[in-house]
Design a protein around this motif. Structure first.
Motif, PDB file in Angstrom:
ATOM      1  N   TRP A 113       0.855  -1.184   0.000  1.00  0.00           N
ATOM      2  CA  TRP A 113       0.000   0.000   0.000  1.00  0.00           C
ATOM      3  C   TRP A 113       0.893   1.237   0.000  1.00  0.00           C
ATOM      4  O   TRP A 113       1.669   1.443   0.928  1.00  0.00           O
ATOM      5  N   GLN A 114       0.794   2.033  -1.053  1.00  0.00           N
ATOM      6  CA  GLN A 114       1.587   3.259  -1.115  1.00  0.00           C
ATOM      7  C   GLN A 114       0.720   4.455  -0.726  1.00  0.00           C
ATOM      8  O   GLN A 114      -0.443   4.568  -1.124  1.00  0.00           O
ATOM      9  N   LYS A 115       1.300   5.365   0.031  1.00  0.00           N
ATOM     10  CA  LYS A 115       0.566   6.493   0.584  1.00  0.00           C
ATOM     11  C   LYS A 115       0.487   7.656  -0.405  1.00  0.00           C
ATOM     12  O   LYS A 115       1.483   8.055  -1.000  1.00  0.00           O
ATOM     13  N   PHE A 116      -0.718   8.203  -0.555  1.00  0.00           N
ATOM     14  CA  PHE A 116      -0.974   9.391  -1.377  1.00  0.00           C
ATOM     15  C   PHE A 116      -1.614  10.447  -0.477  1.00  0.00           C
ATOM     16  O   PHE A 116      -2.588  10.152   0.234  1.00  0.00           O
ATOM     17  N   THR A 117      -1.074  11.652  -0.494  1.00  0.00           N
ATOM     18  CA  THR A 117      -1.626  12.710   0.348  1.00  0.00           C
ATOM     19  C   THR A 117      -2.292  13.792  -0.501  1.00  0.00           C
ATOM     20  O   THR A 117      -1.937  13.986  -1.667  1.00  0.00           O
ATOM     21  N   LYS A 118      -3.237  14.469   0.102  1.00  0.00           N
ATOM     22  CA  LYS A 118      -3.982  15.511  -0.612  1.00  0.00           C
ATOM     23  C   LYS A 118      -3.035  16.635  -1.017  1.00  0.00           C
ATOM     24  O   LYS A 118      -2.177  17.059  -0.238  1.00  0.00           O
TER      25      LYS A 118
END
Length: 329
Positions: A113-118
């Motif tokens: 799971w790779q993190k994506f931020t706003k």
């Protein structure tokens, strides 16, 4: 924590061809696309916002009930603007919106799971922004294309329609037409506030507010006659050029059985009977829009909702862009 080679993968995405939209003469301007669009960061559109990759893998367990499938992939030269859309290569991708101590999105890649931020750099969502309290309701707008180009309709009564490329500087959106012509807006979420510009004050007052017009795009079933990209390109063309005074576009959709029947009618009884266009180069999109009480529009009824309004798009060949040939019921 390891970083996935997503930026390397993006180089492949940049090579994907992008179908532009041709504007008909009835809309008073001609498309001008940049020769080399900029590559956008790996991003996903979720719940009304763009989330960008941090490159960070998270060793977490995600509740299966909140996992969603990626809807479609767009070129890496664009920012996504529809739910579940990504702009980097990923087969059978899935994602989830996490809202625990902070809000972020995770995307499944290589079983991680790779993190994506706003996005926090004030990049506005592509689409149409309508000026609040315009002289002609719906007659003053900005359309920001995902590829970094724009069209600025300052007033329906003017024959000159500025277009060019846009860029972001801190919390400002800058529309560049030429070295001598520019327009500057302050970005406040999904609203734009005019701060300065050339050839503008006599048409659009300083501090005018532009609000993003959310248009729902729907493709029913699994189309056989056209690819999803071809259909979405057609929808984008309609959304960009929609300019009935006092009217607000709400929804665009493609329903293959109904659209095919309407196409056949166009070929047998409409302009398709005389213009030499082949059936595979005719696309019919349906729409819904509302009107207000304005008296500027002598064709549409005020305070009404129009549904199943047809847009007939044609192209010279499969490799050409769509153009609007007819519209109505």
């Amino acid at each position: 924590m390891k970083k996935l080679p997503i930026f390397v993968l993006l180089m492949t995405a940049v090579l994907m061809s992008i179908s532009g939209c041709s504007i008909t003469t009835q809309n008073k301007y001609t498309e001008s696309m940049p020769e080399t669009p900029n590559t956008m960061p790996p991003s996903i559109y979720v719940n009304g916002s763009v989330y960008t990759s941090t490159g960070e893998d998270l060793p977490i367990e995600v509740d299966p009930s909140i996992i969603q499938k990626v809807t479609h992939v767009i070129p890496g030269t664009e920012l996504p603007s529809e739910e579940g859309t990504i702009n980097f290569p990923l087969d059978n991708g899935s994602y989830a919106l996490i809202t625990d101590t902070e809000e972020y999105v995770v995307v499944s890649m290589d079983q991680e799971w790779q993190k994506f931020t706003k996005r926090g750099d004030y990049i506005p969502t592509p689409g149409k922004y309508l000026m609040n309290d315009a002289r002609i309701p719906g007659g003053t707008w900005i359309y920001l294309r995902p590829d970094g180009t724009f069209v600025f309709m300052r007033d329906l009564a003017t024959s000159y329609v500025p277009q060019g490329t846009y860029r972001i500087s801190a919390d400002e959106l800058i529309l560049d037409v030429s070295k001598e012509e520019y327009y500057i807006f302050k970005i406040e979420g999904d609203t734009l506030l005019l701060k300065d510009g050339t050839h503008i004050k006599e048409l659009v007052p300083i501090n005018s507010l532009f609000l993003r017009n959310e248009v729902e795009h729907l493709i029913e079933g699994a189309p056989m006659n056209f690819t999803e990209k071809e259909i979405r390109n057609g929808m984008s063309l309609i959304e960009e050029t929609f300019s009935f005074p006092g009217a607000t576009l709400k929804k665009l959709w493609y329903e293959e059985e109904k659209s095919t029947a309407l196409r056949d009618s166009y070929m047998k009884y409409g302009r398709g009977k005389i213009n030499g266009i082949r059936p595979e180069n005719v696309l019919v999109i349906l729409s819904e829009f509302t009107t207000d009480e304005t008296e500027e529009n002598s064709v549409l009824n005020p305070n009404s909702t129009y549904t199943d309004y047809q847009w007939i798009l044609i192209r010279s060949s499969k490799d050409e862009s769509w153009r609007i040939d007819d519209q109505g019921y």
